[in-house]
Each structure stands twice: as C-alpha cells, then as structure tokens.
Design an enzyme around this catalytic site. Structure first.
Site, PDB file in Angstrom:
ATOM      1  N   SER A  28    -107.262  20.144   9.455  1.00 43.07           N
ATOM      2  CA  SER A  28    -108.210  21.230   9.329  1.00 43.07           C
ATOM      3  C   SER A  28    -108.440  21.552   7.931  1.00 43.07           C
ATOM      4  O   SER A  28    -107.467  21.474   7.207  1.00 43.07           O
ATOM      5  CB  SER A  28    -107.875  22.212  10.314  1.00 43.07           C
ATOM      6  OG  SER A  28    -108.855  23.352   9.988  1.00 43.07           O
ATOM      7  N   TYR A  58    -101.855  28.860  12.469  1.00 39.99           N
ATOM      8  CA  TYR A  58    -102.527  27.447  12.575  1.00 39.99           C
ATOM      9  C   TYR A  58    -102.842  26.688  11.381  1.00 39.99           C
ATOM     10  O   TYR A  58    -102.548  25.610  10.966  1.00 39.99           O
ATOM     11  CB  TYR A  58    -104.154  28.019  12.963  1.00 39.99           C
ATOM     12  CG  TYR A  58    -104.822  26.825  13.384  1.00 39.99           C
ATOM     13  CD1 TYR A  58    -104.852  26.001  14.628  1.00 39.99           C
ATOM     14  CD2 TYR A  58    -106.145  26.498  12.604  1.00 39.99           C
ATOM     15  CE1 TYR A  58    -105.688  24.977  14.803  1.00 39.99           C
ATOM     16  CE2 TYR A  58    -106.744  25.482  12.638  1.00 39.99           C
ATOM     17  CZ  TYR A  58    -106.716  24.618  13.926  1.00 39.99           C
ATOM     18  OH  TYR A  58    -107.462  23.799  14.031  1.00 39.99           O
TER      19      TYR A  58
END
Length: 259
Positions: free
Chosen positions: A149, A162
């Site tokens: 990501s 995250y």
C-alpha cells in the site's frame, strides 16, 4: 520462448489469498485470463463459492480451486498447504493479498487490535511465503507478488498499525527477492492508493473526504481493482523475468504529487 508465451501463464498454478473480493478477486480473474490455474483462498466460504462459480462460467476452460480459511491462524495456514500439496497444481505464482484495517488515532488502539493487524497483514504473508517456498523453488521459475500500500511509503490517514504492516511487507519483499533469487523465485510488490473496493467505500462515501483524495491524486479519480490486478499479473509473467525486489505504485500519481 516465443513472444506470445512470454505474456501467458498457461500451465502455471497461481495461489491468490483474499481472493473473493476487491483486488484479490480481480487478480484471480486476470490470472485466469492469462491461462493460469487459480487457487482462490478467502475466509467467507459461501461468497468464495459464489464468485468462483461466476469465474468458472466466464472461463470454462480454466481450472479453479477454492479453500476457505482464516490465514491469520497458524493451523489454517498449515491446512492450506496440505490442500495445495494434494492438488498437484504446479504452483509457480503466489499473490499475498490478505489484509484488513482498523482506522483509529494511534493512541486509541488496543494491544489486541494492533496484534490482529500485524498477524493478518504481515505475519500471514511472511508465513505463507515460507510455506510456499518449497513448491515455488521446485518449479524453478516462480513469482511472488505482495499487495502492499502507499500507506507503507507515506502517511495517508489509514492508521499507524496498517502503515507499519505495509511498510514491513515492502521490506519483506526486498529481503526475499535477494534471498530467494538463487531458488528461481522473484519477489515483488504493488502499492495501491485508493481503489474502489468494498473496504474503501465507507471513506469515499464522504464527499468532502473524496474531494481531498482527488485533490491529492494527479489523475483525479479513484483506481479500479482491475488496474492493480494488471500490475500484479505483469510481475507474475515470464515477460517480467528480470524484475525482482520492486514495489510498483498503482496510485494515479499520488506519491509523486508534492504540491
């Protein structure tokens, strides 16, 4: 190898985790279209069976196998690879797409939430790579693609745990690329920005937040799962045989936008 065969995966087996929705589903579909046999893994058994049936209708000549399990759990990972071994699937492609998130300010996380995110997003990929290694090395010309990501490369308000897990996944990609090149295994990653999936819908449903996202994205739109899947598929192809240790951003220019 002919030019055409460099852009095909006929005879290859591809294991895709988190394969029933979003980017994982798009990857399974893309790899089937390139001729691969696809082993789809996801937690929701009913939904997994539904989407695999849809893909079987679209690709009647393709081989699709499914396994329902929670890959954050050690025993489930072992069961997965017992299943893979029994299939005799000529495994040469692994797409680590399993991931989840809990969005909070850093001070609001419980320790259990942080451990859950680390186990799901990072430990599962680490262990699946290790379990897959003997099968991939046996093939001799294999590829792993980890779905990371942009949050592993920049702050994007997704929550620090995250971002931590995705940054670690990118580093795992680089380490394994160096360690496993001698085994004929290439290891790469993709780093998507906002992609139109079920998980991103709640955030993008806020018009003001959506406008902020678009303002930071030079291409002024949200990405589609198929656009990530295309980058994943390229990294799996024989045509990418000299590419390893890379992280390709699929972000509409987001990471290059400074002002």
């Amino acid at each position: 190898m002919t030019t055409a065969s460099r852009w095909r995966l006929d005879g290859h087996g591809a294991l895709v985790t988190g394969a029933s929705k979003g980017i994982g589903y798009a990857c399974a579909r893309e790899l089937l279209g390139l001729g691969a046999d696809v082993l789809m893994v996801a937690r929701d058994e009913a939904h997994l069976e539904q989407v695999s049936a849809e893909l079987a209708d679209e690709f009647p000549d393709g081989r699709i196998e499914t396994f329902a399990g929670d890959l954050s759990q050690h025993e489930q990972r072992l069961e997965l690879f017992d299943w893979v071994a029994d299939l005799d699937a000529n495994l040469s492609v692994l797409v680590n797409n399993v991931g989840t998130n809990v969005r909070k300010p850093t001070l609001d996380y419980t320790e259990a939430e942080v451990r859950f995110l680390i186990d799901t997003n990072l430990v599962s990929a680490f262990e699946i790579c290790r379990l897959a290694h003997p099968l991939l090395a046996e093939h001799g010309s294999a590829a792993i693609v980890n779905v990371g990501s942009v949050s592993g490369l920049a702050h994007v308000r997704t929550g620090s745990p995250y971002g931590m897990t995705k940054a670690a996944l990118h580093q795992l990609t680089r380490n394994l690329a160096c360690e496993w090149a001698q085994d004929g295994i290439r290891v790469n990653a993709v780093a998507p920005w906002y992609i139109r999936t079920q998980r991103s819908e709640p955030a993008l449903a806020d018009p003001e937040y959506l406008e902020e996202v678009l303002d930071r994205t030079p291409m002024r739109r949200i990405g589609e799962p198929e656009e990530v899947a295309a980058a994943v598929a390229f990294l799996c192809l024989p045509a990418a045989s000299y590419v390893t240790g890379e992280c390709i951003a699929v972000d509409g220019g987001f990471l290059r936008y400074a002002f």
